[in-house]
Scaffold this active site. Structure first.
Site, PDB file in Angstrom:
ATOM      1  N   ALA A  23       0.854  -1.188   0.000  1.00 45.84           N
ATOM      2  CA  ALA A  23       0.000   0.000   0.000  1.00 45.84           C
ATOM      3  C   ALA A  23       0.890   1.237   0.000  1.00 45.84           C
ATOM      4  O   ALA A  23       2.104   1.155   0.216  1.00 45.84           O
ATOM      5  CB  ALA A  23      -0.914   0.008   1.225  1.00 45.84           C
ATOM      6  N   LYS A  24       0.291   2.373  -0.245  1.00 45.49           N
ATOM      7  CA  LYS A  24       0.989   3.653  -0.129  1.00 45.49           C
ATOM      8  C   LYS A  24      -0.050   4.738   0.016  1.00 45.49           C
ATOM      9  O   LYS A  24      -1.184   4.615  -0.475  1.00 45.49           O
ATOM     10  CB  LYS A  24       1.838   3.920  -1.371  1.00 45.49           C
ATOM     11  CG  LYS A  24       3.003   4.862  -1.108  1.00 45.49           C
ATOM     12  CD  LYS A  24       4.108   4.157  -0.341  1.00 45.49           C
ATOM     13  CE  LYS A  24       5.337   5.039  -0.192  1.00 45.49           C
ATOM     14  NZ  LYS A  24       6.445   4.312   0.464  1.00 45.49           N
ATOM     15  N   GLY A  25       0.347   5.808   0.696  1.00 44.69           N
ATOM     16  CA  GLY A  25      -0.536   6.953   0.847  1.00 44.69           C
ATOM     17  C   GLY A  25       0.233   8.228   0.636  1.00 44.69           C
ATOM     18  O   GLY A  25       1.471   8.253   0.706  1.00 44.69           O
ATOM     19  N   ASP A  84       7.276   8.142   5.692  1.00 46.08           N
ATOM     20  CA  ASP A  84       7.873   8.212   4.361  1.00 46.08           C
ATOM     21  C   ASP A  84       8.360   9.651   4.165  1.00 46.08           C
ATOM     22  O   ASP A  84       8.553  10.378   5.149  1.00 46.08           O
ATOM     23  CB  ASP A  84       6.844   7.801   3.300  1.00 46.08           C
ATOM     24  CG  ASP A  84       7.476   7.423   1.966  1.00 46.08           C
ATOM     25  OD1 ASP A  84       7.539   8.296   1.083  1.00 46.08           O
ATOM     26  OD2 ASP A  84       7.918   6.272   1.809  1.00 46.08           O
TER      27      ASP A  84
END
Length: 423
Positions: A117-119, A158
């Site tokens: 996943a990534k946001g 991140d």
């Protein structure tokens, strides 16, 4: 109410699409080697869930801005989704999708039971004060709340986010749940796993020393990006005996052929906010750092740093990717043709997600171990994965990137095929 639209250069506008095209190209190469059918290729190239949200933030002077936020779960066949959250003005849905896909392969390559996943939020955190940043973070959590959870999707720090950001996310989610759920994030200040700080950098160091193939004493290193990952990577490589001769950040690059005094440089950066102007080193342009005759080049900033334009001038014999997606496919081909070995991102910077997994296991099982135990587990996983990738690459005549993706994509494809598909 005003809409805060981050100012983007044409390169920023297209970089997200380029990152996704690169990710799909790498998937396609692996699928060719694995002989995957069209349907499975399409599934692996399509995110499971994507969410775009508008995030209002009240500024200190009382007016309201609105920024765009994203969360993408690429694949959850092997476990709950795992991936960082970045605050950066260049963030868009294409970039986040590409990074989520990369996380799927990274977790599968390390053989840990996570999906990818990534946001991201399209905002420059430097333009917000601490209260505005907290309000933005908490509102973003409320908007993506249905996708989150210790068994569903676990964010981590991140670009532009840190332990404090994760602590706000943890609190916002726990308030909604009515009780504390520390397993909803990793990398938050409370309950951090021993060894979490600097885990990505430690993993880059392990990968670089493994690929170097000789004693690190005197090996020369240039690091592009003197931030969270790059600064510690430089220090860890120097501690191992390497000579870090150049580093860069957004301001430019500095170079000392006899080796940089990293402690002095960090003090200068803390005082000035940038590397340029450090009086014990010579100034270089950004591109000049890539052209240095060094043993190891570590791109540790953002995507697309090494391109078709500058790859022919790269003189390092070893490129170790500390950032996600720093090398374009065209640049990859040039580097390979020129005899440069590239240790790919899904292998080189996997230390962070490995230690995040160890932290999540501790929280979910109410268990803990020492710094030494956590680092040993991470080293063992990194070393085993590196050996597996290099063995496959040598056996089948692949680059390290191709071999890493063949292993990772193969594991995810197998999970899909084992579980089968419901109509």
């Amino acid at each position: 109410m005003s809409v805060m639209v981050p100012s983007k250069t044409p390169a920023q506008i297209t970089s997200g699409r380029q990152a996704l095209d690169t990710a799909l190209y790498q998937l396609g190469q692996a699928a060719d080697h694995l002989g995957l059918g069209d349907g499975l290729r399409t599934m692996l190239g399509t995110p499971r869930r994507s969410l775009t949200v508008s995030v209002p933030v009240r500024r200190a002077d009382g007016h309201m801005d609105v920024v765009q936020g994203y969360r993408v779960q690429h694949n959850v066949s092997r476990g709950p989704a795992k991936g960082g959250l970045r605050f950066h003005p260049g963030t868009d849905i294409h970039q986040v999708t590409a990074l989520a896909m990369g996380m799927t392969w990274k977790c599968a390559l390390a053989d840990i039971p996570y999906g990818g996943a990534k946001g991201g939020v399209a905002v420059d955190p430097a333009t917000l004060d601490i209260r505005e940043l907290e309000r933005l973070t908490r509102r973003y959590v409320n908007e993506i709340l249905p996708m989150m959870g210790p068994d569903n999707d676990i964010p981590s720090p991140d670009v532009g986010t840190d332990e404090r950001t994760m602590a706000w996310i943890l609190d916002a989610y726990s308030v909604n749940a009515g009780h504390a759920l520390p397993g909803v994030v990793t990398g938050a200040a409370p309950g951090d796993s021993p060894g979490q700080a600097g885990a990505t950098s430690r993993g880059v160091q392990i990968a670089a020393l493994s690929a170097l193939g000789r004693s690190p004493e005197g090996a020369t290193v240039a690091v592009q990006g003197f931030g969270k990952v790059g600064a510690l990577t430089a220090q860890y490589l120097a501690d191992a005996g390497c000579k870090v001769v150049a580093v860069s950040d957004l301001s430019g690059a500095v170079y000392a052929p006899g080796g940089l005094d990293l402690a002095g440089l960090r003090a200068w950066v803390a005082e000035s906010g940038h590397v340029l102007g450090y009086r014990h080193a010579d100034a270089l342009g950004h591109d000049e750092l890539f052209e240095l005759d060094v043993d190891v080049l570590v791109p540790a900033a953002l995507e697309g740093a090494i391109t078709e334009a500058n790859a022919p001038r790269v003189r390092a014999r070893l490129v170790v990717e500390g950032a996600n997606g720093p090398t374009t496919p065209e640049a990859d081909e040039i580097l390979t043709a020129n005899g440069t070995t590239v240790v790919p991102d899904i292998l080189a910077n996997a230390g962070g997600v490995i230690v995040s997994y160890l932290e999540w296991v501790q929280v979910m099982q109410a268990y803990s171990w020492s710094v030494e135990q956590a680092e040993r587990r991470m080293r063992d996983l990194m070393a085993g994965t590196y050996a597996e990738v290099t063995t496959l690459a040598a056996r089948r005549g692949l680059t390290l990137r191709q071999a890493a993706h063949v292993i990772a994509v193969g594991r995810v494809a197998e999970a899909h095929q084992t579980r089968a598909l419901l109509p």
